[in-house]
Design a protein around this motif. Structure first.
Motif, mmCIF file in Angstrom:
data_model
loop_
_atom_site.group_PDB
_atom_site.id
_atom_site.type_symbol
_atom_site.label_atom_id
_atom_site.label_comp_id
_atom_site.label_asym_id
_atom_site.label_seq_id
_atom_site.Cartn_x
_atom_site.Cartn_y
_atom_site.Cartn_z
ATOM 1 N N LEU A 111 -28.361 16.114 -8.501
ATOM 2 C CA LEU A 111 -27.837 15.388 -7.342
ATOM 3 C C LEU A 111 -27.441 16.300 -6.193
ATOM 4 N N LEU A 118 -19.062 13.423 -5.607
ATOM 5 C CA LEU A 118 -20.007 12.297 -5.692
ATOM 6 C C LEU A 118 -19.344 11.039 -6.225
ATOM 7 N N TYR A 222 -28.712 3.028 -6.908
ATOM 8 C CA TYR A 222 -28.330 3.700 -5.671
ATOM 9 C C TYR A 222 -29.278 4.872 -5.453
ATOM 10 N N ARG A 223 -30.104 4.767 -4.433
ATOM 11 C CA ARG A 223 -31.148 5.758 -4.196
ATOM 12 C C ARG A 223 -30.574 7.152 -3.930
ATOM 13 N N ARG A 224 -29.437 7.185 -3.238
ATOM 14 C CA ARG A 224 -28.858 8.484 -2.910
ATOM 15 C C ARG A 224 -28.417 9.229 -4.178
ATOM 16 N N TYR A 225 -28.101 8.477 -5.225
ATOM 17 C CA TYR A 225 -27.620 9.068 -6.468
ATOM 18 C C TYR A 225 -28.697 9.033 -7.559
ATOM 19 N N THR A 226 -29.950 9.013 -7.147
ATOM 20 C CA THR A 226 -31.048 8.894 -8.116
ATOM 21 C C THR A 226 -32.073 9.984 -7.872
ATOM 22 N N THR A 227 -32.499 10.619 -8.964
ATOM 23 C CA THR A 227 -33.577 11.613 -8.924
ATOM 24 C C THR A 227 -34.540 11.314 -10.073
#
Length: 533
Positions: A111, A118, A222-227
């Motif tokens: 992240l 976060l 949540y795209r910002r918290y996804t890899t």
């Protein structure tokens, strides 16, 4: 030869892991594959009757990834004998949660920031620790509850170590195995990578949320918290409640319908993935989800339509549409399917559990030489697991009834005139389809001009009919020869003028009777051996 020296071409950690596989395999009676035996003689003998048990114990000792491989093999009843498959399905091992320090390092690397920046809160103890992923509760800024699912690190080494061992097994035992172990390991590696892909899990969650008529809450992510190796999901605000009988039955019907209608199912349907909150059913953790291509689902609809008709021979030509490999001569498979459909037919077919139906169908495929694609075999195993899970809460739940209703809808969907028209329109709109037609016509015309066109007809079952007619014709000719010998010998015995007689019978007539008796006995023996007397 030491096991470590049998595995060449790898170095470092993978070499040590491969050697560990060989040593554990030798301890459970598979040392003959890796070189010399490592244990005393009383532990060396092979015990074919306990093959499944020894495989399961060896895989469980090697760790969670190998136990997962055992369950993967256990679902492949189309290539694994039923007793071995049943044993491998039981493969279990204690999955210890990853230390939080390692989880923290992994998530912060994925992240790109510290967890304290976060998340408002992050629970160190996971609510689910699987062999491939691990889930933690967390709170996002603004007080939003969330679920963070991360792929477990350290798996790649075990997967890489499997490859040289599979290659060694192929070289040593390839002609005795029903499948190429290298291909099987590669299928498992692809399966594991698919389950650990969090971007794919996010796309599947979006697809599930867009489906109409599915009374199952699928969380947003949540795209910002996804890899690629970590995903953060929406979580319910209300406190989770235990599943009651009504909710469990409803959940079972939903999950079976999703699998048979949409081709979407969970590779690991652990109970922790499902939550009842404020009376609403949640698929709280939609990671490790598998999906079957819609075109192959169309093939599955055709297979189910043939099953509904009781048409065993009609199943064979549509199986390739599902991705199955079907042998050129499908006589054995057709016979097995006729017996299977006959066994489950009648007014009590709904009384059979899904486990019995799936295992019988897979055994028919194995005996008939049909090989299923991995995802289709895994979906059958998933349906069985769902029925078993729901029956722990609702004993009267019938997975067969739920599957039968979903199958009817699937067949109707792909037989619907609107769908057929839309599919035809899509095919016609693909102009690339027509670009190859002029070349094909030109080739056919050239072959017609040169006289090189060959037309072959293949009649299903005609070869067997011709073989039986040949046997019948040969026996008939043999019987006529015996009759001719008897008649000829009788005429010689009555009218022959030779002075050589035995028991008052002309010697030539007696010889003819003896030959006729011998030929008759040979004919009788052949008929008895064929069991067609």
């Amino acid at each position: 030869m030491e096991p470590g020296r049998s595995i060449r071409g790898i170095a470092g950690v993978q070499a040590r892991r491969a050697t560990r596989i060989a040593q554990v395999g030798a301890r459970y009676g598979f040392g003959y594959i890796f070189g010399r035996r490592l244990l005393p003689p009383f532990r060396r003998r092979q015990d074919p009757g306990r093959l499944g048990l020894r495989m399961r114990l060896a895989l469980e000792e090697l760790g969670p990834i190998f136990a997962e491989f055992g369950r993967f093999l256990g679902a492949r009843g189309d290539i694994v004998p039923p007793d071995v498959a049943r044993e491998l399905k039981r493969s279990e091992t204690v999955v210890k949660p990853e230390p939080f320090s390692r989880v923290r390092h992994h998530l912060e690397r994925e992240l790109g920031n510290r967890l304290e920046r976060l998340f408002v809160a992050f629970e160190e103890v996971p609510i689910r620790a699987g062999s491939l992923t691990q889930a933690h509760r967390a709170v996002l800024p603004g007080g939003r509850p969330a679920l963070v699912v991360a792929a477990r690190p350290g798996i790649r080494g075990d997967l890489l170590a499997m490859r040289p061992v599979a290659e060694l097994v192929r070289r040593q035992q390839g002609d005795r195995l029903p499948v190429n172990p290298v291909e099987l390991v590669q299928e498992f590696i692809s399966h594991v990578n698919h389950r650990r892909d969090m971007h794919l899990a996010g796309r599947t969650a979006i697809r599930l949320a867009e489906l109409e008529g599915v009374s199952l809450r699928v969380p947003a992510f949540y795209r910002r918290y996804t890899t690629a190796r970590a995903i953060t999901l929406e979580a319910p605000d209300a406190r989770p409640e235990p599943l009651n009988r009504e909710a469990a039955g409803r959940l079972g019907r939903i999950l079976i319908r999703l699998a048979l209608l949409e081709g979407i199912f969970l590779a690991d349907p652990a109970p922790e993935r499902f939550v009842l909150a404020a009376g609403e059913l949640w698929l709280a953790d939609p990671t490790e989800t598998l999906a079957i291509d819609p075109e192959r689902m169309r093939g599955l609809a055709e297979v189910l339509a043939a099953v509904r008709r009781g048409d065993a021979a009609g199943i064979t030509p549509v199986l390739p549409l599902t991705g199955c490999h079907v042998p050129r001569d499908a006589y054995l498979f057709n016979r097995e399917m006729r017996e299977t459909l006959g066994f489950f037919g009648g007014p009590l077919w709904r009384e059979h559990p899904l486990e019995r139906i799936a295992s019988r169908a897979l055994e028919s495929a194995r005996r008939g030489g049909v090989r299923l694609p991995p995802d289709l075999a895994l979906m059958l195993d998933y349906l069985v697991k769902v029925e078993e899970f729901v029956r722990e809460h609702e004993p009267r739940f019938s997975g067969v009834e739920a599957a039968a209703g979903a199958a009817e809808e699937l067949i109707s969907r792909y037989r619907d005139p609107q769908y057929l028209l839309a599919r035809t329109a899509r095919r016609l709109a693909q102009f690339d389809t027509y670009t190859d037609y002029p070349r094909q016509i030109h080739t056919v015309l050239n072959e017609l001009r040169d006289g090189e066109i060959q037309v072959r007809f293949r009649h299903q079952g005609l070869e067997e009919l011709i073989s039986r007619v040949d046997i019948l014709a040969n026996r008939l000719v043999f019987a006529l020869l015996i009759a001719a010998l008897i008649v000829g010998s009788s005429l010689i015995g009555i009218f022959g003028e030779a002075d050589i007689r035995v028991l008052g019978i002309n010697i030539f007539g007696l010889l003819g009777f003896v030959l006729a008796a011998l030929f008759g006995l040979l004919l009788l023996a052949g008929i008895v051996r064929s069991r067609r007397l």
